[in-house]
Design a protein around this motif. Structure first.
Motif, PDB file in Angstrom:
ATOM      1  N   ALA A  60       0.875  -1.450  -0.072  1.00 17.86           N
ATOM      2  CA  ALA A  60       0.299   0.448   0.117  1.00 17.86           C
ATOM      3  C   ALA A  60       0.774   1.303   0.100  1.00 17.86           C
ATOM      4  O   ALA A  60       0.351   2.533  -0.736  1.00 17.86           O
ATOM      5  N   ALA A  61       2.053   1.255   1.211  1.00 18.92           N
ATOM      6  CA  ALA A  61       2.631   2.300   0.624  1.00 18.92           C
ATOM      7  C   ALA A  61       3.816   2.400  -0.781  1.00 18.92           C
ATOM      8  O   ALA A  61       3.465   3.770  -1.308  1.00 18.92           O
ATOM      9  N   VAL A  62       3.401   1.169  -1.483  1.00 17.47           N
ATOM     10  CA  VAL A  62       4.797   1.177  -2.231  1.00 17.47           C
ATOM     11  C   VAL A  62       4.063   2.445  -3.319  1.00 17.47           C
ATOM     12  O   VAL A  62       3.916   2.690  -4.398  1.00 17.47           O
ATOM     13  N   ALA A  63       2.543   1.621  -3.149  1.00 17.34           N
ATOM     14  CA  ALA A  63       1.376   2.790  -4.064  1.00 17.34           C
ATOM     15  C   ALA A  63       1.445   4.095  -4.349  1.00 17.34           C
ATOM     16  O   ALA A  63       1.532   4.374  -5.266  1.00 17.34           O
ATOM     17  N   GLU A  64       1.861   4.242  -3.039  1.00 23.22           N
ATOM     18  CA  GLU A  64       1.650   5.945  -2.692  1.00 23.22           C
ATOM     19  C   GLU A  64       2.722   5.717  -2.964  1.00 23.22           C
ATOM     20  O   GLU A  64       2.428   7.592  -3.982  1.00 23.22           O
ATOM     21  N   ILE A  65       3.941   5.455  -3.218  1.00 22.93           N
ATOM     22  CA  ILE A  65       5.258   6.487  -3.477  1.00 22.93           C
ATOM     23  C   ILE A  65       5.840   6.045  -4.328  1.00 22.93           C
ATOM     24  O   ILE A  65       6.052   7.532  -5.584  1.00 22.93           O
ATOM     25  N   LEU A  66       5.112   5.242  -5.714  1.00 20.18           N
ATOM     26  CA  LEU A  66       5.514   4.861  -6.803  1.00 20.18           C
ATOM     27  C   LEU A  66       4.934   6.283  -8.420  1.00 20.18           C
ATOM     28  O   LEU A  66       5.995   6.397  -9.047  1.00 20.18           O
ATOM     29  N   PRO A  67       4.401   7.090  -7.606  1.00 19.00           N
ATOM     30  CA  PRO A  67       4.091   8.188  -8.694  1.00 19.00           C
ATOM     31  C   PRO A  67       4.419   9.184  -8.113  1.00 19.00           C
ATOM     32  O   PRO A  67       4.392  10.092  -9.178  1.00 19.00           O
ATOM     33  N   CYS A  68       4.598   9.577  -7.380  1.00 18.13           N
ATOM     34  CA  CYS A  68       6.205  10.829  -6.869  1.00 18.13           C
ATOM     35  C   CYS A  68       7.808  10.459  -7.404  1.00 18.13           C
ATOM     36  O   CYS A  68       8.256  11.096  -7.052  1.00 18.13           O
ATOM     37  N   VAL A  69       8.239   9.314  -7.762  1.00 19.28           N
ATOM     38  CA  VAL A  69       9.137   8.938  -8.782  1.00 19.28           C
ATOM     39  C   VAL A  69       9.483  10.345  -9.828  1.00 19.28           C
ATOM     40  O   VAL A  69       8.606  10.325 -10.274  1.00 19.28           O
ATOM     41  N   ALA A  70      10.215  11.268  -9.313  1.00 22.11           N
ATOM     42  CA  ALA A  70      10.588  12.201 -10.370  1.00 22.11           C
ATOM     43  C   ALA A  70      10.766  12.156 -11.479  1.00 22.11           C
ATOM     44  O   ALA A  70      10.813  12.365 -12.621  1.00 22.11           O
ATOM     45  N   ASP A  71      12.183  11.047 -11.801  1.00 17.57           N
ATOM     46  CA  ASP A  71      12.857  10.358 -12.527  1.00 17.57           C
ATOM     47  C   ASP A  71      13.267   8.370 -12.790  1.00 17.57           C
ATOM     48  O   ASP A  71      13.227   8.339 -11.658  1.00 17.57           O
ATOM     49  N   ASP A  72      14.083   8.643 -13.682  1.00 16.38           N
ATOM     50  CA  ASP A  72      14.654   7.446 -13.560  1.00 16.38           C
ATOM     51  C   ASP A  72      15.808   6.912 -13.365  1.00 16.38           C
ATOM     52  O   ASP A  72      16.405   5.741 -12.702  1.00 16.38           O
ATOM     53  N   THR A  73      16.435   8.210 -12.221  1.00 19.45           N
ATOM     54  CA  THR A  73      17.635   7.647 -11.605  1.00 19.45           C
ATOM     55  C   THR A  73      17.869   7.543  -9.802  1.00 19.45           C
ATOM     56  O   THR A  73      18.384   7.603  -9.156  1.00 19.45           O
ATOM     57  N   VAL A  74      16.449   7.755  -9.437  1.00 22.02           N
ATOM     58  CA  VAL A  74      15.800   8.361  -8.330  1.00 22.02           C
ATOM     59  C   VAL A  74      15.274   7.123  -7.292  1.00 22.02           C
ATOM     60  O   VAL A  74      14.097   7.321  -8.712  1.00 22.02           O
ATOM     61  N   VAL A  75      14.572   6.703  -6.921  1.00 18.48           N
ATOM     62  CA  VAL A  75      13.340   5.793  -6.413  1.00 18.48           C
ATOM     63  C   VAL A  75      12.554   6.990  -5.852  1.00 18.48           C
ATOM     64  O   VAL A  75      11.647   6.298  -6.148  1.00 18.48           O
ATOM     65  N   LEU A  76      13.016   7.931  -4.992  1.00 20.29           N
ATOM     66  CA  LEU A  76      11.597   9.168  -4.661  1.00 20.29           C
ATOM     67  C   LEU A  76      13.039  10.441  -4.178  1.00 20.29           C
ATOM     68  O   LEU A  76      13.866   9.980  -4.075  1.00 20.29           O
ATOM     69  N   ALA A  77      11.687  11.137  -5.324  1.00 22.76           N
ATOM     70  CA  ALA A  77      12.246  12.570  -5.425  1.00 22.76           C
ATOM     71  C   ALA A  77      11.292  13.394  -4.731  1.00 22.76           C
ATOM     72  O   ALA A  77      10.080  13.359  -3.585  1.00 22.76           O
ATOM     73  N   PRO A  81       6.060  15.864  -0.811  1.00 20.88           N
ATOM     74  CA  PRO A  81       6.035  16.557   0.149  1.00 20.88           C
ATOM     75  C   PRO A  81       5.227  16.038   1.350  1.00 20.88           C
ATOM     76  O   PRO A  81       5.812  15.518   2.582  1.00 20.88           O
ATOM     77  N   GLU A  82       4.402  15.143   0.638  1.00 21.84           N
ATOM     78  CA  GLU A  82       3.356  15.005   2.785  1.00 21.84           C
ATOM     79  C   GLU A  82       3.750  13.557   2.376  1.00 21.84           C
ATOM     80  O   GLU A  82       3.677  12.592   3.566  1.00 21.84           O
ATOM     81  N   LEU A  83       4.313  12.856   1.403  1.00 23.49           N
ATOM     82  CA  LEU A  83       4.702  11.488   2.151  1.00 23.49           C
ATOM     83  C   LEU A  83       5.815  11.234   2.938  1.00 23.49           C
ATOM     84  O   LEU A  83       6.193  10.376   3.854  1.00 23.49           O
ATOM     85  N   ARG A  84       7.052  12.089   3.006  1.00 28.22           N
ATOM     86  CA  ARG A  84       7.963  12.516   4.413  1.00 28.22           C
ATOM     87  C   ARG A  84       7.328  11.987   5.292  1.00 28.22           C
ATOM     88  O   ARG A  84       8.504  11.362   6.397  1.00 28.22           O
ATOM     89  N   GLU A  85       6.784  12.560   6.166  1.00 30.04           N
ATOM     90  CA  GLU A  85       6.675  12.711   7.538  1.00 30.04           C
ATOM     91  C   GLU A  85       5.845  10.934   7.505  1.00 30.04           C
ATOM     92  O   GLU A  85       6.357  10.464   8.609  1.00 30.04           O
ATOM     93  N   GLY A  86       5.231  10.540   6.722  1.00 24.89           N
ATOM     94  CA  GLY A  86       4.863   8.929   6.786  1.00 24.89           C
ATOM     95  C   GLY A  86       6.122   8.598   6.632  1.00 24.89           C
ATOM     96  O   GLY A  86       6.471   7.111   7.157  1.00 24.89           O
ATOM     97  N   LEU A  87       6.833   8.442   5.789  1.00 27.19           N
ATOM     98  CA  LEU A  87       8.789   7.893   5.892  1.00 27.19           C
ATOM     99  C   LEU A  87       9.275   8.436   6.452  1.00 27.19           C
ATOM    100  O   LEU A  87       9.869   7.489   7.135  1.00 27.19           O
ATOM    101  N   ALA A  88       9.297   9.111   7.458  1.00 24.93           N
ATOM    102  CA  ALA A  88       9.966   9.651   8.790  1.00 24.93           C
ATOM    103  C   ALA A  88       9.784   8.393   9.779  1.00 24.93           C
ATOM    104  O   ALA A  88       9.882   7.965  10.381  1.00 24.93           O
ATOM    105  N   ALA A  89       8.193   8.420   9.721  1.00 27.59           N
ATOM    106  CA  ALA A  89       7.794   8.108  10.666  1.00 27.59           C
ATOM    107  C   ALA A  89       7.812   6.488  10.756  1.00 27.59           C
ATOM    108  O   ALA A  89       7.893   5.904  11.784  1.00 27.59           O
ATOM    109  N   GLU A  90       7.560   5.816   9.391  1.00 26.19           N
ATOM    110  CA  GLU A  90       8.256   4.110   9.287  1.00 26.19           C
ATOM    111  C   GLU A  90       9.829   4.158  10.008  1.00 26.19           C
ATOM    112  O   GLU A  90       9.767   3.293  10.609  1.00 26.19           O
TER     113      GLU A  90
END
Length: 124
Positions: A60-77, A81-90
């Motif tokens: 479920a978290a992966v499904a939220e993150i995938l659309p937030c990938v900016a380009d092919d060189t990074v996993v998450l850009a 920004p709304e995902l940052r707090e959730g990832l920090a909590a994890e």
């Protein structure tokens, strides 16, 4: 490319690729005969999925993150920004779990070579 080729190129099993599709993480095209048809973008997506899952995130978290990938060189850009707090909590949850496991290991280490019942163990 067919599912076997994608599995070979990404290291994911065919079963995992079908699961990713069921979870809405991967959307291959379908050929007229019903076979899945994966393009190079799918290979990139599968690599990202595997990295995110290996970080302890659920699908479920992966499904939220995938659309937030900016380009092919990074996993998450920083595009979501709304995902940052959730990832920090994890990350904090993982840190706490590591602390708990370290404490449990320390207790086990302190027991090595010591009788479980004190100086006089009960007779069997």
């Amino acid at each position: 490319m067919r599912i076997g080729e994608l599995a070979r190129r990404t290291g994911a099993s065919e079963r995992a690729l079908r699961y990713y599709e069921e979870q809405g993480l991967l959307s291959p095209a379908r050929l007229p005969n019903g076979y899945r048809d994966y393009d190079e973008r799918c290979a990139v997506t599968v690599r990202r999925i595997r990295i995110l899952l290996s970080a302890g995130l659920g699908t479920a978290a992966v499904a939220e993150i995938l659309p937030c990938v900016a380009d092919d060189t990074v996993v998450l850009a920083g595009t979501c920004p709304e995902l940052r707090e959730g990832l920090a909590a994890e990350r904090r949850r993982i840190d706490a779990a590591i602390g708990d496991l370290t404490a449990a290991r320390d207790i086990l280490d302190s027991l090595v070579g010591r009788p479980l019942y004190g100086p006089a163990a009960p007779a069997a």
